[in-house]
Design an enzyme around this catalytic site. Structure first.
Site, PDB file in Angstrom:
ATOM      1  CB  THR A 131      -0.901   0.052   1.245  1.00 56.04           C
ATOM      2  OG1 THR A 131      -0.046   0.107   2.390  1.00 56.04           O
ATOM      3  CG2 THR A 131      -1.785  -1.161   1.352  1.00 56.04           C
ATOM      4  CD  GLU A 162      -4.984  -2.603   2.663  1.00 55.36           C
ATOM      5  OE1 GLU A 162      -5.455  -2.120   1.610  1.00 55.36           O
ATOM      6  OE2 GLU A 162      -4.330  -1.932   3.476  1.00 55.36           O
ATOM      7  CD1 TRP A 208     -17.180  13.211  12.826  1.00 59.20           C
ATOM      8  CD2 TRP A 208     -17.392  11.363  11.589  1.00 59.20           C
ATOM      9  NE1 TRP A 208     -16.435  12.224  13.416  1.00 59.20           N
ATOM     10  CE2 TRP A 208     -16.557  11.082  12.683  1.00 59.20           C
ATOM     11  CE3 TRP A 208     -17.674  10.353  10.680  1.00 59.20           C
ATOM     12  CZ2 TRP A 208     -15.992   9.823  12.884  1.00 59.20           C
ATOM     13  CZ3 TRP A 208     -17.116   9.104  10.874  1.00 59.20           C
ATOM     14  CH2 TRP A 208     -16.279   8.848  11.978  1.00 59.20           C
ATOM     15  CE  LYS A 219     -15.805  13.463  15.980  1.00 58.09           C
ATOM     16  NZ  LYS A 219     -15.263  12.437  16.828  1.00 58.09           N
TER      17      LYS A 219
HETATM   18  P1  ADP Z   1      -3.578   3.751  -1.135  1.00 56.02           P
HETATM   19  O1  ADP Z   1      -4.402   4.884  -1.663  1.00 56.02           O
HETATM   20  O2  ADP Z   1      -3.299   3.819   0.327  1.00 56.02           O
HETATM   21  O3  ADP Z   1      -2.446   3.366  -2.009  1.00 56.02           O
HETATM   22  P2  ADP Z   1      -5.485   1.958  -2.176  1.00 56.02           P
HETATM   23  O4  ADP Z   1      -5.162   2.272  -3.572  1.00 56.02           O
HETATM   24  O5  ADP Z   1      -5.666   0.559  -1.781  1.00 56.02           O
HETATM   25  O6  ADP Z   1      -4.420   2.461  -1.212  1.00 56.02           O
HETATM   26  O7  ADP Z   1      -6.705   2.863  -1.772  1.00 56.02           O
HETATM   27  C1  ADP Z   1      -7.784   2.427  -1.023  1.00 56.02           C
HETATM   28  C2  ADP Z   1      -8.589   3.567  -0.536  1.00 56.02           C
HETATM   29  O8  ADP Z   1      -8.952   4.438  -1.602  1.00 56.02           O
HETATM   30  C3  ADP Z   1      -9.901   3.156   0.066  1.00 56.02           C
HETATM   31  O9  ADP Z   1      -9.746   2.731   1.369  1.00 56.02           O
HETATM   32  C4  ADP Z   1     -10.697   4.429  -0.047  1.00 56.02           C
HETATM   33  O10 ADP Z   1     -10.414   5.322   0.991  1.00 56.02           O
HETATM   34  C5  ADP Z   1     -10.199   5.028  -1.317  1.00 56.02           C
HETATM   35  N1  ADP Z   1     -11.143   4.740  -2.407  1.00 56.02           N
HETATM   36  C6  ADP Z   1     -11.071   3.785  -3.335  1.00 56.02           C
HETATM   37  N2  ADP Z   1     -12.110   3.847  -4.182  1.00 56.02           N
HETATM   38  C7  ADP Z   1     -12.881   4.862  -3.769  1.00 56.02           C
HETATM   39  C8  ADP Z   1     -14.109   5.441  -4.210  1.00 56.02           C
HETATM   40  N3  ADP Z   1     -14.765   4.996  -5.283  1.00 56.02           N
HETATM   41  N4  ADP Z   1     -14.602   6.476  -3.513  1.00 56.02           N
HETATM   42  C9  ADP Z   1     -13.970   6.970  -2.436  1.00 56.02           C
HETATM   43  N5  ADP Z   1     -12.810   6.477  -1.979  1.00 56.02           N
HETATM   44  C10 ADP Z   1     -12.271   5.440  -2.629  1.00 56.02           C
END
Ligand code: ADP
Length: 544
Positions: free
Chosen positions: A187, A332, A445, A440
């Site tokens: 990640t 994940e 929120w 917040k």
């Molecule tokens: P990182 O951004 O940490 O590299 P990921 O690519 O796995 O990790 O991103 C996952 C996160 O991206 C999710 O937990 C969520 O917060 C955000 N995310 C993914 N798709 C969407 C979506 N359609 N709308 C809002 N948030 C999203």
């Protein structure tokens, strides 16, 4: 209980390749090459034969089952060969995001204990820079022929020479337990160190099946698919596996990701389906709109990775007739969690209702169980109102991180996504925020995603981020950070007035700042941590 009498065949990634070679031998893979910009094309039959040669070459290099083999590469046919060859011999494909800082790449490679690194010519310098800092690394390979070998990497091997050294493609993919690790993705670690997610053959194959369901990505044999989402970002959302099962044509843009190049490739290769994060579409749409162009074959696009603004969805759907599928997931989760496709009861929804629905991230894919819980861990109702921590479980969701502890896994077997969400009575999940991005105000929120979505409908706004900034009276208040479209004018007051009647009064941001660009992370998402740090000392106007 009585055992079933069905064949117990392990779900292996090599099985996907074997199937594609048999069932769709003449379907094409078209790739823009990094080393010379040429368009390379071959078939699934060729892919399967080359992957077998690559497998033999990997074994000849001394790569053993369980070894981690890293790639830093664009979307292309050689990367695809490695997807199948590395996992196919029981080794673990570790895809690395080239946009990470080199010290972070070295950190990840040391953590993963990578034994080999395969790079596109673009990343030769990166290879030369990190190799001395990764003790476990035995081989550096550049994805090109001898003629294009970069000067920066005199010790590296040429991929094409390795393949050519194999006299023939006679090779049987080994059979092993489907729970063996296949791929490793870290990640991006916007907070703390990156964490490795270790997929298995079983999880990868099940995820690829699930992606093919009609209400998920629904790829078909007649589709031509261009994944803009990189193969170093959660396995390009599984498209390199699903496309082979479906028999869809695969079109890889390589390093040419600007709007003009992507558009031309879509047109020339009859692309019907694409996928990527919201930011990549801005460049494409800008090019198409400015030059008065039309997509002649593109029908559907999956947008995920961050919230797909309604305004972006409407531009695609209304102006170009391209259907947008809003998706949510994460590293994940392999990554697919939800996809927004309507249910029968929504057949007569109005335009307004349709886009209220499409702002949501969608319904859980079969295989992904979701729940929302409050701070005490108590499950909350699916009423579209109650919001809480979104937790998931299922066969393609991580049960732990590679060599790292985490509190994200609950005692009763769920993974806490770090997202805050509502789920409505129809099962549509809506992310209100990432846990760490929540605003917040006065103990209540405010959903930053809703604030961004609302202002993105303003014709002068190109990009928007709502962030929490400390406030004496309210604890925090939203600050709106805006990027204007080129040549457009917009004042602070106009931007704030645009919210009237669209969100609750106390949600309206307390101030606006204009910037030239928003900072983007390695996967193309807005880096709110950076914005919060930059504007931490923001002085609220008098009376706010
Ligand atoms: P990182 O951004 O940490 O590299 P990921 O690519 O796995 O990790 O991103 C996952 C996160 O991206 C999710 O937990 C969520 O917060 C955000 N995310 C993914 N798709 C969407 C979506 N359609 N709308 C809002 N948030 C999203």
């Amino acid at each position: 209980m009585l055992h079933g009498l069905m064949m117990n065949q392990p779900l292996l990634i090599s099985g996907i390749l074997r199937f594609a070679e048999r069932a769709h031998p003449t379907r094409e893979v078209v790739s823009r090459r990094a080393e010379d910009g040429a368009l390379h094309r071959y078939t699934y039959r060729d892919l399967a034969a080359r992957a077998r040669k690559v497998a033999k070459a990997l074994i000849a290099l001394g790569i053993k089952p369980g070894d981690r083999v890293a790639t830093i590469a664009w979307n292309g046919y050689r990367h695809l060969e490695l997807y199948y060859a590395v996992s196919g011999i029981g080794a673990v494909l570790h895809t690395i995001n080239p946009r990470l800082h080199p010290t972070q790449i070295a950190w990840i490679m040391n953590h993963a204990q990578d034994t080999a690194l395969f790079v596109d010519t673009t990343f030769a310098k990166l290879l030369a820079g990190v190799a001395p800092h990764v003790a476990s690394l035995k081989h550096g390979v550049v994805l090109c022929g001898r003629a294009h070998m970069p000067a920066e990497t005199p010790d590296a091997l040429s991929y094409e020479e390795l393949v050519d050294a194999q006299e023939d493609d006679a090779f049987e993919w080994p059979e092993f337990d489907e729970n063996i690790a296949s791929c490793l993705c870290y990640t991006s670690g916007t907070t703390g160190n990156p964490r490795g997610v270790l997929y298995s053959h079983r999880s990868t194959v099940l995820h690829a099946y699930a992606a093919l369901m009609p209400d998920v990505m629904g790829l078909r044999a007649v589709d031509s698919v261009l994944p803009v989402v990189p193969m170093f970002h959660v396995n390009a959302w599984g498209v390199p596996y699903s496309a082979l099962i479906a028999g869809a044509k695969l079109v890889f843009p390589g390093p040419a990701l600007d709007g003009k190049s992507v558009f031309e490739l879509m047109q020339s290769e009859g692309v019907t389906f694409s996928a990527g994060v919201p930011t990549v579409w801005l460049g494409l749409l800008q090019h198409v709109e400015q030059n008065n162009l039309r997509f002649s074959t593109l029908k559907r696009c999956v947008i995920g990775g961050s919230a797909a603004p309604v305004a972006l969805q409407q531009r695609f759907e209304r102006e170009f007739g391209v259907e947008i599928l809003h998706a949510w997931g994460m590293t994940e989760m392999s990554p697919l969690g939800t996809l927004n496709q309507p249910i029968a009861a929504q057949a007569s929804e109005s335009e307004d209702e349709k886009y209220q629905r499409k702002a949501k991230q969608g319904r859980g894919v079969f295989g992904v169980h979701m729940r929302i819980v409050d701070e005490a861990g108590k499950e909350l109702p699916w009423d579209g109102q109650a919001f809480g921590a979104l937790q998931v479980r299922g066969p393609w969701i991580a049960s732990g991180y590679f060599r790292s502890e985490s509190g994200a896994f609950t005692a009763d077997g769920w993974f806490d996504t770090g997202d805050v969400a509502t789920i409505d009575a129809n099962g549509f999940m809506k992310i209100t925020d990432r846990n760490k991005d929540v605003i917040k105000s006065g103990g209540e929120w405010i959903g930053s995603i809703d604030l961004e979505d609302a202002i993105m409908k303003h014709p002068a706004v190109a990009m928007a981020a709502a962030i929490a900034i400390a406030h004496e009276k309210w604890g925090e208040r939203p600050l709106l950070v805006l990027v204007k479209k080129p040549g457009q004018e917009l004042s602070r007051d106009e931007a704030l007035a645009f919210y009237e009647g669209k969100v609750a009064k106390w949600w309206i941001p307390s101030d606006v700042v204009f910037v030239d660009a928003l900072p983007l992370g390695a996967t193309g998402k807005v880096l709110k941590t950076e914005l919060r740090a930059k504007f931490a000392g923001h002085r609220w106007p008098e009376g706010v």
